[in-house]
Structure formats: C-alpha cells, structure tokens
Scaffold this motif. Structure first.
Motif, PDB file in Angstrom:
ATOM      1  N   LEU A 116       0.847  -1.189   0.000  1.00 31.80           N
ATOM      2  CA  LEU A 116       0.000   0.000   0.000  1.00 31.80           C
ATOM      3  C   LEU A 116       0.886   1.244   0.000  1.00 31.80           C
ATOM      4  CD1 LEU A 116      -2.493  -1.200   2.770  1.00 31.80           C
ATOM      5  CD2 LEU A 116      -2.753  -1.452   0.281  1.00 31.80           C
ATOM      6  N   ILE A 117       0.744   2.089  -1.012  1.00 31.04           N
ATOM      7  CA  ILE A 117       1.577   3.288  -1.187  1.00 31.04           C
ATOM      8  C   ILE A 117       0.704   4.519  -1.021  1.00 31.04           C
ATOM      9  CG2 ILE A 117       3.125   4.510  -2.769  1.00 31.04           C
ATOM     10  CD1 ILE A 117       3.247   1.728  -4.317  1.00 31.04           C
ATOM     11  N   GLY A 118       1.093   5.425  -0.104  1.00 31.12           N
ATOM     12  CA  GLY A 118       0.264   6.609   0.150  1.00 31.12           C
ATOM     13  C   GLY A 118      -1.135   6.201   0.549  1.00 31.12           C
ATOM     14  N   ALA A 119      -1.223   5.329   1.556  1.00 34.36           N
ATOM     15  CA  ALA A 119      -2.444   4.559   1.803  1.00 34.36           C
ATOM     16  C   ALA A 119      -3.551   5.333   2.520  1.00 34.36           C
ATOM     17  CB  ALA A 119      -2.098   3.308   2.611  1.00 34.36           C
ATOM     18  N   LEU A 120      -4.759   5.015   2.104  1.00 37.48           N
ATOM     19  CA  LEU A 120      -5.998   5.421   2.763  1.00 37.48           C
ATOM     20  C   LEU A 120      -6.627   4.187   3.398  1.00 37.48           C
ATOM     21  CD1 LEU A 120      -7.338   7.330  -0.323  1.00 37.48           C
ATOM     22  CD2 LEU A 120      -7.031   8.466   1.872  1.00 37.48           C
ATOM     23  N   TYR A 121      -7.439   4.397   4.437  1.00 43.64           N
ATOM     24  CA  TYR A 121      -8.258   3.306   4.969  1.00 43.64           C
ATOM     25  C   TYR A 121      -9.730   3.707   5.051  1.00 43.64           C
ATOM     26  CZ  TYR A 121      -7.926   5.950   9.331  1.00 43.64           C
ATOM     27  OH  TYR A 121      -7.980   6.952  10.272  1.00 43.64           O
ATOM     28  N   LYS A 122     -10.032   4.949   4.668  1.00 49.87           N
ATOM     29  CA  LYS A 122     -11.407   5.430   4.624  1.00 49.87           C
ATOM     30  C   LYS A 122     -11.465   6.602   3.649  1.00 49.87           C
ATOM     31  CE  LYS A 122     -10.896   8.659   8.501  1.00 49.87           C
ATOM     32  NZ  LYS A 122     -11.440   9.093   9.819  1.00 49.87           N
ATOM     33  N   ALA A 123     -12.666   7.093   3.389  1.00 51.02           N
ATOM     34  CA  ALA A 123     -12.839   8.219   2.476  1.00 51.02           C
ATOM     35  C   ALA A 123     -12.133   9.468   3.014  1.00 51.02           C
ATOM     36  CB  ALA A 123     -14.319   8.511   2.276  1.00 51.02           C
TER      37      ALA A 123
END
Length: 260
Positions: A116-123
């Motif tokens: 995961l690169i420059g990761a998000l886990y939600k909006a």
C-alpha cells in the motif's frame, strides 16, 4: 488489450510476463491515473515477477460509466479481470485510491502479499474534492493539476522535478473530467476499513513519503495489521511513483523477496 467485463465495462490492461515467472504483481493506480502511472516502476518489478497494469473504470482507456464508481465495483472489476487472465493468488500493489481497492480485494479474495503506497483506509475529507471536481469540469484536467500545485497539494519533489511533473501531467491528460467526477464521488463514499484491517493476515508493506499528508494514517495500519512492514521516504510526497520511482520499486522488490 481491452477486456469486456460482464457489467459492460471495458477495462484496458497490459500484461508483462516472462517465461519461468510464476507470481504475478497487480498494480492499481491512483485517482486520475492510468497504466502510465507505473511507467518507471513496473520495468523493475517485471525483472522478477509477471506484472499486470490496468486502467480503472473511468480512467485512461477504460470505459467511463455514468455513475459514481464505488470501491467495491473497482474491486469486482479486478476480480473478473484476474479470472479472465487466469491469475490466482496475486501480489496486490495499490497507490492512493488504489490502496482502498487493494484492501477491499484482500479482504474478499486470496492474495499472496499486499503493498500500500500513500495509503488510505477510509474516504478523505469531502470539501477539497468537491472543489476539485468543479475545477476539472469547468477548466479541464491540466488546470486541475495546476490548481493542486498552487494549493500546495503536491510536494515540491513532484512539481520541481521536470520529469516527475510531466509524468503527472501526462496521466492527468489521459483522463476526462467526467471520469474524474465519478471516480471522486465513489471515493468520497468509501467505507471505513479501519476495523477490517485486523482481518488481513498476509505480509503487508505500507509506504509513504514523509511530506505526504496521508502519512498520519500509518499509525492506524501499524495498530491493525499484524504482519506489517513500513517505510517512510524522507523528503518526498504522495506521488512516489513519479518522485522517487526507482527507489520505490526497489523497496517493493526487497519486501517481496525477503518477506515470508
């Protein structure tokens, strides 16, 4: 190559393979990206792995359906594409928007490893993106990139590097304001995956640039994913695929070659 999915969506993809290689890496690009988002990364990975790169729905040379693209729809697109290509247990690598798709896919289907690169886990926060949709629709994608630069939304290591900046503009030009609008609307309705992250049991690498505004998310991944390795590249921003591409690719290779 174009593949027509059962949904009617056409997905553009390229397969880079060599005889004797058995594992396949799948690269999922960022918002307003394309297969060209990985132009400096995939050749390095392709020395050791088969590599599948593709344009998400609404991006590049793929179809532009006229409704918001949910993360779950992107994930389903990938599942069907992999079935068509007869790829089982892939290594999934996502960047930015692509990390949410990668997470959703990893929670539903079998994979070998996750990056995961420059990761998000939600909006993300809604307001900045609504402004960006308005600019894209009224002025176009290149104007959107310039707006983001002036708003300090990009790291200087992106826009002060002529190669990196031209790479970003190239993929922005490959996208349409309408596709961008529907992709953003889907992103803004993404679920919160923070509790689901505990269910990921595969070796996972999370990578950020220290100047990436999303680096604050690293703590959540460290708390939730048991088999996690992380790397922060000092002085770089969100678009490591353009700003620090060779080093990013080599970091991924090292992880894939050493993790259990």
């Amino acid at each position: 190559m174009i593949t027509l999915l059962s949904s009617g969506v056409r997905i553009y993809h390229e397969m880079k393979s060599q005889p004797g290689l058995t594992s396949t890496v799948v690269l999922i690009h960022h918002l307003a990206g394309s297969v060209k988002s990985w132009k400096h990364v995939y050749p390095i990975l392709a020395s050791k792995f088969n590599v599948l790169i593709y344009d998400l729905r609404g991006h590049g040379r793929s179809s532009i359906p006229s409704s918001p693209y949910s993360i779950e729809e992107h994930s389903s697109d990938l599942r069907e594409l992999l079935e068509v290509e007869n790829i089982k247990d892939p290594i999934i690598i996502g960047h930015s928007l692509g990390t949410l798709i990668a997470i959703d896919y990893a929670l539903k289907y079998s994979i070998k490893k996750l990056v995961l690169i420059g990761a998000l886990y939600k909006a993300p926060a809604r307001e900045p993106y609504e402004k960006m949709i308005s600019i894209a629709l009224s002025l176009g994608m290149e104007a959107l990139a310039e707006y983001r630069r002036k708003a300090n939304d990009f790291s200087p290591t992106l826009y002060m590097n002529p190669r990196a900046w031209n790479d970003l503009l190239e993929v922005y030009r490959e996208n349409t304001p309408l596709g961008y609008k529907y992709a953003v609307e889907g992103l803004l309705n993404a679920k919160d995956y923070s509790n689901d992250l505990e269910k990921i049991d595969e070796d996972t690498l999370v990578v950020y640039g220290s100047e990436d505004k999303l680096v604050q998310n690293l703590q959540v991944f460290q708390q939730k994913i048991r088999k996690l390795k992380s790397k922060v590249f000092q002085g770089y921003g969100h678009f490591l695929n353009f700003e620090y591409s060779e080093e990013l690719a080599n970091e991924i290779l090292a992880f894939l070659n050493t993790s259990a």
